[in-house]
Design a protein around this motif. Structure first.
Motif, PDB file in Angstrom:
ATOM      1  N   ALA A  11       1.150   4.457  -3.298  1.00  0.00           N
ATOM      2  CA  ALA A  11       0.645   4.314  -1.932  1.00  0.00           C
ATOM      3  C   ALA A  11       0.455   2.840  -1.589  1.00  0.00           C
ATOM      4  N   PRO A  12       1.054   2.360  -0.515  1.00  0.00           N
ATOM      5  CA  PRO A  12       0.839   0.970  -0.094  1.00  0.00           C
ATOM      6  C   PRO A  12      -0.621   0.740   0.309  1.00  0.00           C
ATOM      7  N   ALA A  13      -1.121  -0.431  -0.025  1.00  0.00           N
ATOM      8  CA  ALA A  13      -2.504  -0.776   0.296  1.00  0.00           C
ATOM      9  C   ALA A  13      -2.673  -0.962   1.803  1.00  0.00           C
ATOM     10  N   PHE A  14      -3.886  -0.754   2.269  1.00  0.00           N
ATOM     11  CA  PHE A  14      -4.193  -0.976   3.678  1.00  0.00           C
ATOM     12  C   PHE A  14      -5.688  -1.216   3.838  1.00  0.00           C
ATOM     13  N   THR A  15      -6.055  -1.833   4.927  1.00  0.00           N
ATOM     14  CA  THR A  15      -7.440  -1.912   5.388  1.00  0.00           C
ATOM     15  C   THR A  15      -7.387  -1.768   6.896  1.00  0.00           C
ATOM     16  N   LEU A  16      -8.022  -0.706   7.399  1.00  0.00           N
ATOM     17  CA  LEU A  16      -7.928  -0.387   8.816  1.00  0.00           C
ATOM     18  C   LEU A  16      -9.296  -0.028   9.389  1.00  0.00           C
ATOM     19  N   LEU A  26      -7.489   1.696   0.864  1.00  0.00           N
ATOM     20  CA  LEU A  26      -7.023   2.709  -0.084  1.00  0.00           C
ATOM     21  C   LEU A  26      -8.072   2.958  -1.170  1.00  0.00           C
ATOM     22  N   SER A  27      -8.715   1.898  -1.633  1.00  0.00           N
ATOM     23  CA  SER A  27      -9.697   2.012  -2.722  1.00  0.00           C
ATOM     24  C   SER A  27     -10.931   2.818  -2.330  1.00  0.00           C
ATOM     25  N   ASP A  28     -11.203   2.977  -1.037  1.00  0.00           N
ATOM     26  CA  ASP A  28     -12.352   3.773  -0.603  1.00  0.00           C
ATOM     27  C   ASP A  28     -12.185   5.245  -0.943  1.00  0.00           C
ATOM     28  N   GLU A 104      -3.172  -1.202  14.489  1.00  0.00           N
ATOM     29  CA  GLU A 104      -2.741  -1.941  15.681  1.00  0.00           C
ATOM     30  C   GLU A 104      -1.460  -2.729  15.439  1.00  0.00           C
ATOM     31  N   SER A 105      -1.349  -3.355  14.278  1.00  0.00           N
ATOM     32  CA  SER A 105      -0.190  -4.203  13.969  1.00  0.00           C
ATOM     33  C   SER A 105       1.053  -3.400  13.619  1.00  0.00           C
ATOM     34  N   GLN A 106       0.887  -2.135  13.332  1.00  0.00           N
ATOM     35  CA  GLN A 106       1.939  -1.214  12.889  1.00  0.00           C
ATOM     36  C   GLN A 106       2.455  -1.543  11.491  1.00  0.00           C
ATOM     37  N   GLU A 107       1.780  -2.423  10.786  1.00  0.00           N
ATOM     38  CA  GLU A 107       2.207  -2.797   9.434  1.00  0.00           C
ATOM     39  C   GLU A 107       2.093  -1.629   8.463  1.00  0.00           C
ATOM     40  N   VAL A 108       1.072  -0.793   8.648  1.00  0.00           N
ATOM     41  CA  VAL A 108       0.887   0.346   7.743  1.00  0.00           C
ATOM     42  C   VAL A 108       1.974   1.396   8.010  1.00  0.00           C
ATOM     43  N   HIS A 119       3.056  13.059  10.725  1.00  0.00           N
ATOM     44  CA  HIS A 119       3.841  12.915   9.493  1.00  0.00           C
ATOM     45  C   HIS A 119       2.820  12.796   8.362  1.00  0.00           C
ATOM     46  N   PHE A 120       2.889  13.732   7.413  1.00  0.00           N
ATOM     47  CA  PHE A 120       1.901  13.823   6.330  1.00  0.00           C
ATOM     48  C   PHE A 120       2.470  13.265   5.022  1.00  0.00           C
ATOM     49  N   TYR A 121       1.619  12.549   4.315  1.00  0.00           N
ATOM     50  CA  TYR A 121       1.925  12.033   2.974  1.00  0.00           C
ATOM     51  C   TYR A 121       0.792  12.468   2.054  1.00  0.00           C
ATOM     52  N   VAL A 122       1.127  13.098   0.930  1.00  0.00           N
ATOM     53  CA  VAL A 122       0.122  13.508  -0.047  1.00  0.00           C
ATOM     54  C   VAL A 122       0.326  12.697  -1.319  1.00  0.00           C
ATOM     55  N   PHE A 123      -0.761  12.089  -1.788  1.00  0.00           N
ATOM     56  CA  PHE A 123      -0.738  11.273  -2.991  1.00  0.00           C
ATOM     57  C   PHE A 123      -1.632  11.899  -4.058  1.00  0.00           C
ATOM     58  N   ASP A 124      -1.156  11.873  -5.303  1.00  0.00           N
ATOM     59  CA  ASP A 124      -1.924  12.434  -6.413  1.00  0.00           C
ATOM     60  C   ASP A 124      -3.032  11.464  -6.838  1.00  0.00           C
ATOM     61  N   LYS A 125      -3.732  11.784  -7.908  1.00  0.00           N
ATOM     62  CA  LYS A 125      -4.868  10.962  -8.369  1.00  0.00           C
ATOM     63  C   LYS A 125      -4.435   9.537  -8.683  1.00  0.00           C
ATOM     64  N   ALA A 126      -3.216   9.362  -9.177  1.00  0.00           N
ATOM     65  CA  ALA A 126      -2.686   8.026  -9.477  1.00  0.00           C
ATOM     66  C   ALA A 126      -2.144   7.347  -8.224  1.00  0.00           C
ATOM     67  N   ARG A 127      -2.243   8.041  -7.097  1.00  0.00           N
ATOM     68  CA  ARG A 127      -1.792   7.580  -5.783  1.00  0.00           C
ATOM     69  C   ARG A 127      -0.281   7.374  -5.719  1.00  0.00           C
ATOM     70  N   GLN A 128       0.412   8.314  -6.401  1.00  0.00           N
ATOM     71  CA  GLN A 128       1.859   8.382  -6.266  1.00  0.00           C
ATOM     72  C   GLN A 128       2.197   9.495  -5.278  1.00  0.00           C
TER      73      GLN A 128
END
Length: 193
Positions: A11-16, A26-28, A104-108, A119-128
């Motif tokens: 999962a790509p990192a983000f802060t929004l 992501l770490s939250d 806002e920036s559309q970077e995520v 559009h849904f994305y599901v990530f496992d515990k390892a965030r894959q």
């Protein structure tokens, strides 16, 4: 690499900023067994038509260690009603049980390769990434749904099974990219299956 994230990707990192006044990274969500990140908005009829099904999914799985964050990346230059202020109002009115964040920036959206709303994305515990695509087969009218791919994916994962159908085509409006024609899609964005 295709436009949208392939299975197995970290999962790509983000802060929004979110409608509850907090910023989320992501770490939250580290404590959560699974993380669902979905691209959504205020105006899309496919989002509006399936919001109550998504609410039911969140209510069903939240207590089982699944976290949910909706991300609105749509350009306000295309749809003014997708502004952060309108997001806050919508959450006050609807009281959705997920975090609702603004990209806002559309970077995520670019990092994830969001194609549609929703559009849904599901990530496992390892965030894959273990599932990508639609929530249900009839998002414009959730009452007509016969298949809930998101629920099936979450049930498989929580039961310790691989996802039976890990990739589906998201169904909805395209993401509204800033300074692009309303229905523009990237050249390398195509059907996922």
């Amino acid at each position: 690499m295709p436009f949208t994230l392939p299975l197995g990707t970290q999962a790509p990192a983000f802060t929004l900023p979110a409608t509850d006044g907090q910023n989320y990274s992501l770490s939250d969500f580290d404590e959560s067994e699974l993380l669902v990140i979905f691209f959504t908005c205020n105006h899309c009829p496919y989002v509006i038509g399936s919001d109550e099904v998504t609410r039911a999914t969140v209510n069903r799985f939240k207590a089982r260690g699944v976290a949910f964050i909706g991300v609105n990346s749509n350009s306000v230059n295309t749809y003014a009603e997708d502004s952060f202020d309108h997001m806050v109002t919508r959450m006050q009115e609807e009281q959705f049980p997920w975090v609702y964040a603004r990209d806002e920036s559309q970077e995520v959206a670019l990092a994830y390769g969001a194609l549609r709303t929703p559009h849904f994305y599901v990530f496992d515990k390892a965030r894959q990434l273990v599932y990508t695509g639609r929530g249900i087969d009839t998002p414009r009218d959730g009452t007509q749904a016969t298949v809930n791919d998101l629920d099936h994916a979450l049930e498989d994962l929580l039961a310790g099974r691989p996802v039976t159908t890990p990739v589906t085509n998201p169904i909805g409006c395209n993401v509204k990219w800033d300074q692009k024609e309303q229905h523009w899609m990237p050249a390398d964005a195509c059907d996922l299956v």
